[in-house]
Write a protein that holds these residues in place. Structure first.
Motif: not given
Length: 224
Positions: A5-19
């Protein structure tokens, strides 16, 4: 070798953007990416979406080794609500990497779908879930043979397209498109503008004007 299991670079996109991306169909995204983001057309949804909604979410990747599906278990474990588990099974057709039990567990966590470059099973049940999407290249009754290999959240190739953790997955009846995480904000405005333009084109065409006129198609020459 155990599943890694690798640690991803960066973070998830903001929920508001995904919406906001839920307003954009796959065809619009594919055109914006100019042929670089659409997945092999052989990977299809198990059920029709129609025009009301489609699959949109952040990628959690699972790379399988042979007929081993350990990475799928671990990807579901680390994924969060709103994510899409992206399974690179090498396109193999002889062993399903997920079925009703694992999909049901993912669904209960709020994961919105699983896409598989390979096979799935229990298609009858999976195709009835309106709140959970499955895309796959194949359907087969045979299951996997082990669960101790592969990797999670490592960059993969899925249906000919590079996918990294937290890239944006968009899928509908036309197929799947991958939006690189780093371009999701940049491409949203032109994507929304294209959707608006298509609505306007449809209204103009409904008045009887020709596509030649509306789309400024270059004049043709009469053949001699």
């Amino acid at each position: 070798m155990p599943t890694r299991i690798f640690q991803p670079e960066g973070t998830r996109l903001p929920t508001s953007l995904v919406e906001e991306w839920r307003k954009i169909p796959a065809a619009v995204v594919a055109d914006l990416l100019r042929g670089t983001g659409h997945v092999d057309a052989g990977i299809r949804p198990l059920r029709r979406f129609g025009t009301k909604s489609w699959l949109v979410g952040s990628a959690i990747t699972a790379r399988c080794e042979g007929a081993d599906y350990g990475a799928v278990h671990h990807a579901i474990d680390v994924a969060e609500a709103g994510d899409v588990v992206v399974v690179d099974a090498g396109g193999r057709s002889d062993a399903a990497m997920i079925g009703e039990l694992l999909s049901g567990s993912a669904r209960r966590k709020g994961i919105v779908g699983v896409i598989v470059d390979g096979a799935v099973r229990d298609a009858g049940m999976l195709s009835e879930w309106a709140d959970f999407a499955i895309f796959s290249r194949w359907v087969t009754p045979r299951g996997p043979s082990s669960m101790e290999g592969g990797s999670v959240n490592e960059p993969i190739s899925f249906g000919g397209v590079p996918v990294s953790p937290f890239d944006l997955i968009i899928g509908d009846d036309d197929g799947l498109v991958i939006v690189p995480r780093g371009r999701a904000e940049e491409l949203l405005t032109p994507a929304l503008a294209r959707v608006k333009a298509e609505v306007e084109w449809e209204a103009v065409l409904a008045t009887g004007r020709s596509t030649i006129e509306v789309f400024n198609v270059p004049k043709a020459e009469k053949a001699q």
